[in-house]
Design a protein around this motif. Structure first.
Motif, PDB file in Angstrom:
ATOM      1  N   VAL A   1      -0.642   1.517   9.253  1.00 25.59           N
ATOM      2  CA  VAL A   1      -1.578   2.573   9.664  1.00 25.59           C
ATOM      3  C   VAL A   1      -2.774   2.696   8.728  1.00 25.59           C
ATOM      4  O   VAL A   1      -3.681   3.483   9.003  1.00 25.59           O
ATOM      5  CB  VAL A   1      -0.863   3.942   9.767  1.00 25.59           C
ATOM      6  CG1 VAL A   1       0.328   3.862  10.705  1.00 25.59           C
ATOM      7  CG2 VAL A   1      -0.416   4.445   8.386  1.00 25.59           C
ATOM      8  N   ALA A   2      -2.784   1.926   7.625  1.00 28.80           N
ATOM      9  CA  ALA A   2      -3.849   2.054   6.624  1.00 28.80           C
ATOM     10  C   ALA A   2      -5.263   1.952   7.201  1.00 28.80           C
ATOM     11  O   ALA A   2      -6.130   2.759   6.848  1.00 28.80           O
ATOM     12  CB  ALA A   2      -3.642   1.019   5.523  1.00 28.80           C
ATOM     13  N   PRO A   3      -5.539   0.998   8.107  1.00 28.14           N
ATOM     14  CA  PRO A   3      -6.902   0.915   8.640  1.00 28.14           C
ATOM     15  C   PRO A   3      -7.281   2.084   9.550  1.00 28.14           C
ATOM     16  O   PRO A   3      -8.463   2.293   9.826  1.00 28.14           O
ATOM     17  CB  PRO A   3      -6.893  -0.402   9.438  1.00 28.14           C
ATOM     18  CG  PRO A   3      -5.722  -1.164   8.931  1.00 28.14           C
ATOM     19  CD  PRO A   3      -4.709  -0.122   8.564  1.00 28.14           C
ATOM     20  N   TRP A   4      -6.284   2.824  10.000  1.00 26.87           N
ATOM     21  CA  TRP A   4      -6.533   3.907  10.953  1.00 26.87           C
ATOM     22  C   TRP A   4      -6.573   5.272  10.290  1.00 26.87           C
ATOM     23  O   TRP A   4      -7.300   6.158  10.731  1.00 26.87           O
ATOM     24  CB  TRP A   4      -5.452   3.902  12.049  1.00 26.87           C
ATOM     25  CG  TRP A   4      -5.260   2.566  12.692  1.00 26.87           C
ATOM     26  CD1 TRP A   4      -6.213   1.599  12.890  1.00 26.87           C
ATOM     27  CD2 TRP A   4      -4.043   2.016  13.204  1.00 26.87           C
ATOM     28  NE1 TRP A   4      -5.677   0.501  13.507  1.00 26.87           N
ATOM     29  CE2 TRP A   4      -4.341   0.717  13.718  1.00 26.87           C
ATOM     30  CE3 TRP A   4      -2.742   2.488  13.316  1.00 26.87           C
ATOM     31  CZ2 TRP A   4      -3.376  -0.098  14.309  1.00 26.87           C
ATOM     32  CZ3 TRP A   4      -1.789   1.674  13.902  1.00 26.87           C
ATOM     33  CH2 TRP A   4      -2.100   0.401  14.391  1.00 26.87           C
ATOM     34  N   SER A   5      -5.769   5.472   9.246  1.00 25.74           N
ATOM     35  CA  SER A   5      -5.716   6.779   8.585  1.00 25.74           C
ATOM     36  C   SER A   5      -5.234   6.620   7.146  1.00 25.74           C
ATOM     37  O   SER A   5      -4.071   6.270   6.914  1.00 25.74           O
ATOM     38  CB  SER A   5      -4.778   7.730   9.340  1.00 25.74           C
ATOM     39  OG  SER A   5      -4.575   8.929   8.614  1.00 25.74           O
ATOM     40  N   VAL A   6      -6.110   6.874   6.194  1.00 30.68           N
ATOM     41  CA  VAL A   6      -5.746   6.791   4.776  1.00 30.68           C
ATOM     42  C   VAL A   6      -4.752   7.885   4.420  1.00 30.68           C
ATOM     43  O   VAL A   6      -3.822   7.673   3.636  1.00 30.68           O
ATOM     44  CB  VAL A   6      -7.005   6.889   3.893  1.00 30.68           C
ATOM     45  CG1 VAL A   6      -6.623   6.955   2.422  1.00 30.68           C
ATOM     46  CG2 VAL A   6      -7.929   5.705   4.149  1.00 30.68           C
ATOM     47  N   THR A   7      -4.933   9.059   5.014  1.00 31.68           N
ATOM     48  CA  THR A   7      -4.017  10.173   4.744  1.00 31.68           C
ATOM     49  C   THR A   7      -2.595   9.833   5.174  1.00 31.68           C
ATOM     50  O   THR A   7      -1.631  10.058   4.428  1.00 31.68           O
ATOM     51  CB  THR A   7      -4.492  11.448   5.458  1.00 31.68           C
ATOM     52  OG1 THR A   7      -5.804  11.778   5.022  1.00 31.68           O
ATOM     53  CG2 THR A   7      -3.552  12.613   5.174  1.00 31.68           C
ATOM     54  N   ALA A   8      -2.459   9.284   6.394  1.00 27.30           N
ATOM     55  CA  ALA A   8      -1.130   8.901   6.895  1.00 27.30           C
ATOM     56  C   ALA A   8      -0.540   7.793   6.027  1.00 27.30           C
ATOM     57  O   ALA A   8       0.663   7.790   5.735  1.00 27.30           O
ATOM     58  CB  ALA A   8      -1.235   8.440   8.344  1.00 27.30           C
ATOM     59  N   GLN A   9      -1.378   6.861   5.589  1.00 29.66           N
ATOM     60  CA  GLN A   9      -0.908   5.783   4.725  1.00 29.66           C
ATOM     61  C   GLN A   9      -0.310   6.335   3.445  1.00 29.66           C
ATOM     62  O   GLN A   9       0.808   5.966   3.046  1.00 29.66           O
ATOM     63  CB  GLN A   9      -2.071   4.840   4.381  1.00 29.66           C
ATOM     64  CG  GLN A   9      -1.683   3.737   3.393  1.00 29.66           C
ATOM     65  CD  GLN A   9      -2.887   3.084   2.740  1.00 29.66           C
ATOM     66  OE1 GLN A   9      -3.993   3.625   2.776  1.00 29.66           O
ATOM     67  NE2 GLN A   9      -2.683   1.907   2.156  1.00 29.66           N
ATOM     68  N   GLN A  10      -1.022   7.227   2.782  1.00 27.91           N
ATOM     69  CA  GLN A  10      -0.564   7.770   1.507  1.00 27.91           C
ATOM     70  C   GLN A  10       0.679   8.637   1.678  1.00 27.91           C
ATOM     71  O   GLN A  10       1.589   8.597   0.839  1.00 27.91           O
ATOM     72  CB  GLN A  10      -1.691   8.572   0.852  1.00 27.91           C
ATOM     73  CG  GLN A  10      -2.880   7.708   0.451  1.00 27.91           C
ATOM     74  CD  GLN A  10      -4.035   8.519  -0.112  1.00 27.91           C
ATOM     75  OE1 GLN A  10      -3.911   9.725  -0.342  1.00 27.91           O
ATOM     76  NE2 GLN A  10      -5.166   7.878  -0.339  1.00 27.91           N
ATOM     77  N   LEU A  11       0.736   9.398   2.775  1.00 31.33           N
ATOM     78  CA  LEU A  11       1.907  10.247   3.036  1.00 31.33           C
ATOM     79  C   LEU A  11       3.145   9.393   3.277  1.00 31.33           C
ATOM     80  O   LEU A  11       4.212   9.636   2.695  1.00 31.33           O
ATOM     81  CB  LEU A  11       1.640  11.157   4.224  1.00 31.33           C
ATOM     82  CG  LEU A  11       2.805  12.062   4.659  1.00 31.33           C
ATOM     83  CD1 LEU A  11       3.196  13.013   3.533  1.00 31.33           C
ATOM     84  CD2 LEU A  11       2.445  12.846   5.919  1.00 31.33           C
ATOM     85  N   LEU A  12       3.014   8.388   4.145  1.00 35.01           N
ATOM     86  CA  LEU A  12       4.152   7.522   4.452  1.00 35.01           C
ATOM     87  C   LEU A  12       4.618   6.770   3.209  1.00 35.01           C
ATOM     88  O   LEU A  12       5.821   6.636   2.972  1.00 35.01           O
ATOM     89  CB  LEU A  12       3.770   6.535   5.555  1.00 35.01           C
ATOM     90  CG  LEU A  12       3.678   7.098   6.971  1.00 35.01           C
ATOM     91  CD1 LEU A  12       3.013   6.096   7.914  1.00 35.01           C
ATOM     92  CD2 LEU A  12       5.057   7.483   7.489  1.00 35.01           C
ATOM     93  N   TRP A  13       3.669   6.273   2.420  1.00 34.89           N
ATOM     94  CA  TRP A  13       4.051   5.530   1.217  1.00 34.89           C
ATOM     95  C   TRP A  13       4.778   6.431   0.230  1.00 34.89           C
ATOM     96  O   TRP A  13       5.779   6.027  -0.373  1.00 34.89           O
ATOM     97  CB  TRP A  13       2.818   4.916   0.548  1.00 34.89           C
ATOM     98  CG  TRP A  13       3.181   4.111  -0.668  1.00 34.89           C
ATOM     99  CD1 TRP A  13       3.661   2.836  -0.692  1.00 34.89           C
ATOM    100  CD2 TRP A  13       3.127   4.538  -2.036  1.00 34.89           C
ATOM    101  NE1 TRP A  13       3.905   2.431  -1.990  1.00 34.89           N
ATOM    102  CE2 TRP A  13       3.579   3.453  -2.846  1.00 34.89           C
ATOM    103  CE3 TRP A  13       2.725   5.716  -2.658  1.00 34.89           C
ATOM    104  CZ2 TRP A  13       3.652   3.535  -4.225  1.00 34.89           C
ATOM    105  CZ3 TRP A  13       2.791   5.794  -4.047  1.00 34.89           C
ATOM    106  CH2 TRP A  13       3.255   4.712  -4.817  1.00 34.89           C
ATOM    107  N   THR A  14       4.299   7.658   0.043  1.00 36.67           N
ATOM    108  CA  THR A  14       4.936   8.582  -0.896  1.00 36.67           C
ATOM    109  C   THR A  14       6.362   8.910  -0.467  1.00 36.67           C
ATOM    110  O   THR A  14       7.302   8.854  -1.275  1.00 36.67           O
ATOM    111  CB  THR A  14       4.113   9.887  -1.016  1.00 36.67           C
ATOM    112  OG1 THR A  14       2.784   9.570  -1.457  1.00 36.67           O
ATOM    113  CG2 THR A  14       4.757  10.845  -2.000  1.00 36.67           C
ATOM    114  N   VAL A  15       6.525   9.228   0.821  1.00 34.48           N
ATOM    115  CA  VAL A  15       7.861   9.531   1.345  1.00 34.48           C
ATOM    116  C   VAL A  15       8.764   8.305   1.227  1.00 34.48           C
ATOM    117  O   VAL A  15       9.920   8.402   0.791  1.00 34.48           O
ATOM    118  CB  VAL A  15       7.779   9.996   2.817  1.00 34.48           C
ATOM    119  CG1 VAL A  15       9.176  10.107   3.430  1.00 34.48           C
ATOM    120  CG2 VAL A  15       7.048  11.324   2.919  1.00 34.48           C
ATOM    121  N   GLY A  16       8.236   7.135   1.604  1.00 34.65           N
ATOM    122  CA  GLY A  16       9.027   5.911   1.546  1.00 34.65           C
ATOM    123  C   GLY A  16       9.411   5.536   0.131  1.00 34.65           C
ATOM    124  O   GLY A  16      10.536   5.092  -0.121  1.00 34.65           O
ATOM    125  N   ALA A  17       8.483   5.719  -0.822  1.00 40.22           N
ATOM    126  CA  ALA A  17       8.769   5.374  -2.219  1.00 40.22           C
ATOM    127  C   ALA A  17       9.865   6.262  -2.792  1.00 40.22           C
ATOM    128  O   ALA A  17      10.796   5.776  -3.461  1.00 40.22           O
ATOM    129  CB  ALA A  17       7.495   5.493  -3.052  1.00 40.22           C
TER     130      ALA A  17
END
Length: 335
Positions: free
Chosen positions: A115-131
């Protein structure tokens, strides 16, 4: 003379019998590997746009499918958790099946890149939760193993999934702008590297000295290449360079692909959801090959990267179609 023989009905067919016993209770957690494979395929085709001039529409289309599959899997497994919590608990505590929960956290991490090319906010949220989820799972799995009394036959390639999950934090988080992200990437790289080395050694020893793997688990042998190709991607993303050490990881992963591939891709190994276990290791190999070729600029390496991407694409297409057929025929969720 009239016949009294009963006329076969649709209700008596194996497909209808499977549909009759289908239940969300039987949704396997390892099917989250489908999200991993599709996400890896998305990243690979994005790499192909730069190397081969492929259309962005291919990667974006696969990315949309990846998101939809993740939503469907998440909804399905949450429904299973709410209705059959004891079944989920038994899966999580199982010495083999419990490792497949790593496919869930890896799926979330890889989805952040999709989703990084579509939404930076969603990218960072998903990565934080996943990490966070991945680090917690890694702790649980390692602590469980160190309790001892683990049966030798339970030491299987699936053990590598939590270790590879930690490496995926660094694979997907190297560009995160948060001040704390670089240290999290280093922590994940440290945990993933050592856990993968230790578990790989244990699994290799079990394959040499123990009983052969059950037929249903043969596809999971492909996970044996993941620590090296995912390790290549994690190391190069953190160090921002492709050096001799990373090249050694890449080429040994290629070697292991040939070694285990001849055992996996055989007609005698019938289709099952566990076959999705081949998708992410192959996707990691494809992404690593594309990155290695792009840095070296060698024509043979570019051809190799293209061939691996083509094989990965065909393999995932076949798995996707077979899984849909299994789902609609009722076999996927049958007991």
């Amino acid at each position: 003379m009239s016949s009294s023989s009963p006329i076969p009905s649709a209700a008596a067919t194996p497909a209808s019998a499977a549909a009759a016993t289908a239940s969300i209770k039987n949704l396997p957690v390892n099917l989250f590997a489908s999200v991993m494979g599709l996400a890896g395929l998305t990243s690979a085709w994005r790499g192909a746009t730069h190397m081969f001039g492929a259309s962005d529409a291919i990667a974006n289309g696969i990315g949309v499918v990846t998101v939809l599959v993740f939503i469907a899997m998440a909804a399905g497994y949450l429904a299973k958790w709410s209705r059959f919590p004891q079944v989920v608990r038994a899966e999580f505590t199982h010495p083999v099946a419990g490792n497949f929960f790593g496919t869930v956290t890896i799926a979330v991490l890889l989805l952040s890149s999709v989703v990084a090319p579509w939404s930076v906010t969603a990218q960072q949220l998903l990565w934080t939760v996943g990490a966070i989820a991945t680090l917690i799972l890694s702790y649980i799995v390692v602590a469980r193993v160190m309790q001892g009394q683990m049966a030798g036959n339970n030491v299987v390639p699936a053990w590598l999934i939590p270790g590879v999950a930690s490496l995926d934090i660094a694979v997907t988080g190297a560009t995160m702008p948060m001040a704390w992200a670089p240290q999290v990437n280093l922590i994940a790289l440290a945990i993933g590297t050592i856990v993968a080395i230790v578990f790989f050694t244990m699994i290799f020893s079990r394959l040499v000295h123990g009983d052969p793997l059950p037929t249903a688990m043969i596809p999971s042998l492909m996970v044996m290449i993941a620590p090296f190709e995912v390790g290549f991607l994690a190391y190069t993303n953190v160090t921002h360079q492709v050096d001799m050490f990373s090249a050694l990881l890449f080429w040994f992963g290629m070697f292991m692909t040939l070694v285990v591939g001849v055992r996996v891709f055989r007609p005698s190994v019938t289709f099952a959801p566990s076959w999705w276990g081949i998708s992410f290791p192959l996707a990691a190999l494809s992404n690593a090959a594309l990155k290695y070729a792009s840095v070296n600029g060698s024509t043979p390496l570019m051809i190799l990267a293209g061939l691996i991407l083509a094989f990965l694409t065909v393999a995932i297409a076949v798995l996707f179609v077979r899984t849909l057929h299994s789902l609609f025929s009722g076999k996927l969720l049958s007991a």
